[in-house]
Write an enzyme that holds these catalytic residues in place. Sequence first.
Site, PDB file in Angstrom:
ATOM      1  N   GLY A  12      30.152  38.838  82.192  1.00 43.48           N
ATOM      2  CA  GLY A  12      30.528  37.759  81.387  1.00 43.48           C
ATOM      3  C   GLY A  12      30.071  36.236  82.068  1.00 43.48           C
ATOM      4  O   GLY A  12      30.507  35.803  82.794  1.00 43.48           O
ATOM      5  N   GLY A  17      32.724  32.332  84.365  1.00 40.88           N
ATOM      6  CA  GLY A  17      31.839  33.367  84.911  1.00 40.88           C
ATOM      7  C   GLY A  17      30.645  32.882  85.790  1.00 40.88           C
ATOM      8  O   GLY A  17      30.685  33.348  86.987  1.00 40.88           O
ATOM      9  N   ALA A  80      39.553  36.508  76.182  1.00 35.78           N
ATOM     10  CA  ALA A  80      40.777  37.476  76.128  1.00 35.78           C
ATOM     11  C   ALA A  80      40.958  38.176  74.569  1.00 35.78           C
ATOM     12  O   ALA A  80      40.208  37.861  73.606  1.00 35.78           O
ATOM     13  CB  ALA A  80      41.919  36.594  76.209  1.00 35.78           C
ATOM     14  N   SER A 132      42.650  29.662  87.862  1.00 33.08           N
ATOM     15  CA  SER A 132      43.125  28.357  87.344  1.00 33.08           C
ATOM     16  C   SER A 132      42.023  27.367  88.046  1.00 33.08           C
ATOM     17  O   SER A 132      41.821  27.370  89.175  1.00 33.08           O
ATOM     18  CB  SER A 132      44.389  27.797  87.290  1.00 33.08           C
ATOM     19  OG  SER A 132      44.659  26.312  86.889  1.00 33.08           O
ATOM     20  N   LYS A 204      50.138  32.949  85.442  1.00 36.84           N
ATOM     21  CA  LYS A 204      49.103  32.052  84.985  1.00 36.84           C
ATOM     22  C   LYS A 204      49.471  31.485  83.678  1.00 36.84           C
ATOM     23  O   LYS A 204      49.232  30.286  83.389  1.00 36.84           O
ATOM     24  CB  LYS A 204      47.635  32.694  84.651  1.00 36.84           C
ATOM     25  CG  LYS A 204      46.447  31.931  84.228  1.00 36.84           C
ATOM     26  CD  LYS A 204      46.309  30.779  84.809  1.00 36.84           C
ATOM     27  CE  LYS A 204      45.271  29.740  84.544  1.00 36.84           C
ATOM     28  NZ  LYS A 204      44.869  29.534  83.322  1.00 36.84           N
ATOM     29  N   HIS A 207      51.997  28.699  84.335  1.00 40.78           N
ATOM     30  CA  HIS A 207      51.326  27.848  84.821  1.00 40.78           C
ATOM     31  C   HIS A 207      50.709  26.775  83.561  1.00 40.78           C
ATOM     32  O   HIS A 207      50.695  25.553  83.694  1.00 40.78           O
ATOM     33  CB  HIS A 207      50.027  28.428  85.635  1.00 40.78           C
ATOM     34  CG  HIS A 207      48.853  27.254  85.912  1.00 40.78           C
ATOM     35  ND1 HIS A 207      48.076  26.814  84.975  1.00 40.78           N
ATOM     36  CD2 HIS A 207      48.878  26.328  87.045  1.00 40.78           C
ATOM     37  CE1 HIS A 207      47.034  25.801  85.581  1.00 40.78           C
ATOM     38  NE2 HIS A 207      47.460  25.601  86.827  1.00 40.78           N
ATOM     39  N   ASN A 208      50.049  27.510  82.509  1.00 39.21           N
ATOM     40  CA  ASN A 208      49.516  26.705  81.540  1.00 39.21           C
ATOM     41  C   ASN A 208      50.525  25.974  80.678  1.00 39.21           C
ATOM     42  O   ASN A 208      50.189  25.026  80.165  1.00 39.21           O
ATOM     43  CB  ASN A 208      48.749  27.698  80.750  1.00 39.21           C
ATOM     44  CG  ASN A 208      47.393  28.072  81.223  1.00 39.21           C
ATOM     45  OD1 ASN A 208      47.100  28.084  82.559  1.00 39.21           O
ATOM     46  ND2 ASN A 208      46.494  28.310  80.375  1.00 39.21           N
ATOM     47  N   GLU A 211      51.214  23.285  82.526  1.00 37.92           N
ATOM     48  CA  GLU A 211      50.264  22.241  82.283  1.00 37.92           C
ATOM     49  C   GLU A 211      50.142  21.440  80.970  1.00 37.92           C
ATOM     50  O   GLU A 211      49.986  20.502  80.742  1.00 37.92           O
ATOM     51  CB  GLU A 211      48.759  23.267  82.209  1.00 37.92           C
ATOM     52  CG  GLU A 211      47.419  22.325  81.753  1.00 37.92           C
ATOM     53  CD  GLU A 211      46.500  23.316  81.998  1.00 37.92           C
ATOM     54  OE1 GLU A 211      46.106  24.237  82.692  1.00 37.92           O
ATOM     55  OE2 GLU A 211      45.746  23.401  80.696  1.00 37.92           O
TER      56      GLU A 211
HETATM   57  C1  6PG Z   1      43.414  26.343  83.818  1.00 44.49           C
HETATM   58  C2  6PG Z   1      43.536  25.988  82.351  1.00 44.49           C
HETATM   59  C3  6PG Z   1      42.582  26.884  81.568  1.00 44.49           C
HETATM   60  C4  6PG Z   1      42.764  26.578  79.966  1.00 44.49           C
HETATM   61  C5  6PG Z   1      42.345  25.127  79.643  1.00 44.49           C
HETATM   62  C6  6PG Z   1      42.400  24.927  78.065  1.00 44.49           C
HETATM   63  O1  6PG Z   1      44.280  26.744  84.727  1.00 44.49           O
HETATM   64  O2  6PG Z   1      41.878  26.319  84.558  1.00 44.49           O
HETATM   65  O3  6PG Z   1      44.865  26.091  82.127  1.00 44.49           O
HETATM   66  O4  6PG Z   1      42.847  28.220  81.839  1.00 44.49           O
HETATM   67  O5  6PG Z   1      42.323  27.539  79.299  1.00 44.49           O
HETATM   68  O6  6PG Z   1      43.242  24.288  80.378  1.00 44.49           O
HETATM   69  O7  6PG Z   1      43.611  25.416  77.414  1.00 44.49           O
HETATM   70  P1  6PG Z   1      44.024  24.967  75.850  1.00 44.49           P
HETATM   71  O8  6PG Z   1      42.730  24.880  75.131  1.00 44.49           O
HETATM   72  O9  6PG Z   1      44.993  25.926  75.413  1.00 44.49           O
HETATM   73  O10 6PG Z   1      44.632  23.542  76.274  1.00 44.49           O
END
Ligand code: 6PG
Length: 501
Positions: A12, A17, A80, A132, A204, A207-208, A211
Amino acid sequence: MTDSTSNIGLIGLAVMGQNLALNIADHDYKISVYNRTFSKTESFLDKNGKNLPNLSGYENIESFVNSLQSPKKIIIMVQAGRPTDSVIESLVPLLQKGDVIIDGGNAKWTDTIEREKMLKEKNIFFVGSGVSGGEEGARFGPSLMPGGSQEAWNLIKPIWDSISAKVNPDNGKPLEGALPGKPIQGGVPCSAYIGNDGAGHYVKMVHNGIEYGDMQMICEAYHLMSSIVDLTPCEIGDIFNEWNKGELDSFLIEITGDILKQKDPRTDNPFVDIVMDTAGQKGTGKWTSVNALDMGVPAPTVSEAVFARCLSAIKDERTAASKILTGPIVKIKSDNKQVIVSAIRDALYCSKICSYAQGFQLMREAQKEYNWDLNFGEIAKIWRGGCIIRAAFLQKITEAYEKEPTLANLLLDNYFKECLSIYQPNWRKVISLAVESGIPVPTFSSALSYYDSYRSERLPQNLLQAQRDYFGAHTYERTDEERGKFFHLDWLHPNRPEVQV
Ligand code: 6PG
């Protein structure tokens, strides 16, 4: 071409990737790459192959797999869902007992649990690893959150530790300055085994969710500064730069400063002003919120951040409503700008503490549900560098869990308790000001409600239980009886003695 010498393979070659492959190659591992469309592999090799002799590309998946040393380790960096399954399906017939497939995408943890189980039956290891840090992180050091069997982890650990971000062992600050061909030397890796099956992808996802919360809170601070304090984007950018030198020191605050000071190359106006105010999302924040609801864990701040994106997305409706619905006129406070700006900072910090407290509560509950044994101190540690939520603040969370690994809630840690106590007058003031001025602050205010609810011995849900009993005989507990004894009042004859059920 197929002399089985590569240490690892990657499938990928989209942005993440490609960058991860270059990172691995920079760390002196021989890596084979494969992409469904071969032209992508060719252009990737044309661009990078001459500088990195340990990078090799393959047109068909069989020769790609044959190029790997056994036990073969293959990272999948595709979308995914269905695309991940179809790559796994094409790999399975080519693999043998003890080989490892690693999914580095943002997979849903429940899918990872299923995939691990299915592959275990075929004696193939499966690691679901959170990765991440976006493009830059993948290239020069991401934060890595691997989940799967301990045996599988042992096979990839040396590579994972070496390609991950590193932090200074003395203060937990990210070590920066990696360049192509010159990775960071030394430091503590931002990579640690998280737990069985879907644990890595679960962490993870949280984490998001965090975020999402962080980003929305920053947006609320920006909104307040531009409306109530009447500052320009550039002035707000300077304030964020200033904040980045203190307790709020973090990647997201840093990039916010840069963004706000950026000019639109087309018009020379502030860049942020020409960006449409409708947020996108790929779903990890929503998964976090849905999971919090499923498990009955209060994580309102993350959910509010998701809803704020949803509300922003209905632009046409909002535009129409803005011409119909009324609200207070924003009163600009120009006399005491500094005081308000510093109160907004405090509000942001307090809200952030509550949001992280909710994220960690969620993980605490999930480990019971999924039979994981999560190490919260370790999770905070690997988030100190590489990832999108990296922040000086994570060092404080690391210390809190090091002191007390079974801490019931982050709010109860001495450091955070003190911060909330010192800054909360400003937090409350800012929210009042926002409410009076009609500025939406969904995450600031939900975080404060979380704080006020969590610290309340008595909440008004006594009345709610009585209502439930009234209309649906849903029963209630009594304050003067032991917990666990349930009663019902016959509301048609409320003077009759209640019954215990
Ligand atoms: C990371 C980010 C990443 C995520 C983007 C976009 O940890 O590098 O969390 O994995 O895909 O931040 O996320 P959204 O499109 O849902 O805002």
